[in-house]
Scaffold this active site. Structure first.
Site, PDB file in Angstrom:
ATOM      1  N   LYS A 205       0.838  -1.204   0.000  1.00 34.16           N
ATOM      2  CA  LYS A 205       0.000   0.000   0.000  1.00 34.16           C
ATOM      3  C   LYS A 205       0.872   1.253   0.000  1.00 34.16           C
ATOM      4  O   LYS A 205       2.010   1.245   0.486  1.00 34.16           O
ATOM      5  CB  LYS A 205      -0.891   0.029   1.251  1.00 34.16           C
ATOM      6  CG  LYS A 205      -1.930  -1.066   1.342  1.00 34.16           C
ATOM      7  CD  LYS A 205      -2.712  -0.934   2.644  1.00 34.16           C
ATOM      8  CE  LYS A 205      -3.736  -2.046   2.803  1.00 34.16           C
ATOM      9  NZ  LYS A 205      -4.876  -1.884   1.894  1.00 34.16           N
ATOM     10  N   ARG A 279     -10.135 -11.841   2.280  1.00 32.27           N
ATOM     11  CA  ARG A 279     -10.985 -12.948   1.806  1.00 32.27           C
ATOM     12  C   ARG A 279     -10.273 -14.292   1.970  1.00 32.27           C
ATOM     13  O   ARG A 279     -10.915 -15.326   2.128  1.00 32.27           O
ATOM     14  CB  ARG A 279     -11.386 -12.707   0.353  1.00 32.27           C
ATOM     15  CG  ARG A 279     -10.253 -12.694  -0.647  1.00 32.27           C
ATOM     16  CD  ARG A 279     -10.595 -11.984  -1.949  1.00 32.27           C
ATOM     17  NE  ARG A 279     -10.656 -10.548  -1.768  1.00 32.27           N
ATOM     18  CZ  ARG A 279     -10.936  -9.680  -2.741  1.00 32.27           C
ATOM     19  NH1 ARG A 279     -11.198 -10.120  -3.967  1.00 32.27           N
ATOM     20  NH2 ARG A 279     -10.961  -8.378  -2.508  1.00 32.27           N
TER      21      ARG A 279
END
Length: 429
Positions: A205, A279
């Site tokens: 990020k 996920r």
């Protein structure tokens, strides 16, 4: 000793000399003039203004203070530095408000903790201790699977995401059983994403996106607090709590782009984005929940930026293949005044992240996962729930955290989603 400031509530237009002010002074404190057409938001906004004045303790007095208006004030008045300071109006709603404050303040403080203080095993331990403290004696059993124990049980996704950190991944499996019967069926299972810090891994990020990633365990805090609130409000069904806890960091041992994870149900997943890690850990949690035989499975996660793009920071996003159950959850959300919006999910969303090397990829190799990213993430999760999604709800918590102060919320955790999940649990378990 700090003087307690009295706060009164008036559904009357402010005197003309005060212009459009929400607040006017009184001899003992302040009076809020709220807009009856948007009462809760105007009260919450006034509470933010009072916090900004530096007030540390207030007493809600007089008439007009409903439960929801008192709660709106509490949410606006509290901040990361001050979880409390509100003395509720002494009425029939006081006990319920104190229960809400107890659960929300615990969740907010946990989410606002630094990632140095809160690491995967510590998150699991704190959640287990909180529920054990809330629940009647003898109703809670729990265990924590750590590092290699995850591989022994087949929880390969959680291990892969967390193995790059020196502070190893952990799964909390907690059983709340108030029935007194060891063989009582599990009525519901709650699954929470507990990424205590998310660097993005090798799909790293940018600084501005990484700064607030201590909040990426917000799903774990939310479902834990929701269970606690339901217990305080009389939950009498057996419920399992599963938290999937890890740090997503870069190291020589971290999982990489191109890796393929084989899950316990045989599904193979190619890693095309290490920043789509939530996920991957939830998949293990959902399969663990399915093993319990629970008829209701609810997961919660700060899962996708795509959900926030779709619904903004004031709403949580809801996904379900079970449309009737989704409508019930939306009704519960409306009853407790937590804005929630259903986004599309169909079985064909499982095919939206194709891979040439595995059954599916964990995302699409484009920024944000491409169009429909939140639905595609939910579609990925649906591969790991039983009965083609019957009895399963997925909350993408777009409203769980604010990066900065605004007119209604202080910066940090909001707790949005706790009441909705608790109400759903009480109503549907």
């Amino acid at each position: 000793m700090t003087d307690v400031v009295q706060i009164q509530l008036q559904a009357e237009t402010v005197a003309s000399k005060w212009g459009k002010a929400l607040l006017t002074p009184t001899a003992t404190g302040f009076q809020i003039h709220f807009n009856t057409k948007d009462a809760q938001r105007s009260v919450q906004k006034a509470a933010r203004s009072l916090d900004n004045l530096g007030l540390t303790q207030v007493q809600l007095t007089g008439d007009n203070w409903t439960l929801e208006l008192q709660w709106a004030f509490y949410q606006g008045f509290c901040s990361a530095k001050k979880q409390g300071g509100v003395l509720f109006n002494n009425d029939a709603a006081q006990t319920q408000l104190e229960q809400l404050a107890q659960c929300f303040s615990w969740a907010k403080q946990l989410i606002n903790q630094t990632p140095d203080e809160l690491y995967p095993e510590q998150l699991a331990k704190q959640a287990a201790a909180f529920i054990a403290d809330i629940a009647p004696k003898g109703t809670v059993n729990s265990h924590i699977l750590l590092d290699e124990q995850l591989l022994e049980q087949g929880w390969n996704g959680l291990h892969a995401v967390g193995r790059g950190s020196a502070r190893k991944p952990a799964m909390l499996v907690l059983d709340y059983n108030p029935t007194g019967q060891a063989d009582a069926p599990v009525s519901a299972a709650l699954v929470g994403k507990g990424i205590t810090f998310d660097s993005g891994g090798y799909s790293i990020k940018a600084t501005e996106s990484m700064l607030t990633m201590k909040c990426d365990m917000g799903g774990a805090a939310t479902v834990t607090a929701a269970l606690a609130l339901a217990i305080l409000q009389g939950l009498n069904k057996r419920v399992q709590l599963i938290l999937c806890c890890a740090e997503n960091l870069i190291s020589s041992n971290a999982y990489k782009l191109g890796d393929i994870i084989t899950y316990k149900n045989g599904t193979t997943v190619e890693i095309v984005n290490t920043d789509a890690e939530g996920r991957l850990v939830l998949a293990d949690g959902l399969m663990c929940a399915a093993q319990s035989g629970a008829g209701l499975i609810i997961d919660a996660a700060t899962l996708t930026g795509a959900a926030m793009t779709a619904v903004g920071a004031e709403y949580n996003a809801l996904f379900a293949l079970d449309k009737a159950l989704a409508q019930k959850a939306l009704n519960y959300a409306e009853q407790v005044q937590e804005p929630t919006w259903q986004l599309p999910l169909e079985l064909w969303h499982q095919q939206q992240c194709p891979s040439a090397y595995a059954d599916t990829a964990n995302s699409r190799p484009v920024k944000g996962g491409g169009a429909g990213g939140a639905s595609n993430a939910a579609g990925f999760l649906s591969r790991f729930v039983p009965d083609e999604g019957k009895g399963w709800l997925h909350f993408d918590l777009a409203a769980a955290f604010n990066n900065n102060n605004n007119a209604f919320w202080a910066a940090g955790a909001t707790g949005q989603g706790i009441r909705t999940i608790s109400a759903t649990l009480l109503g549907e378990a």
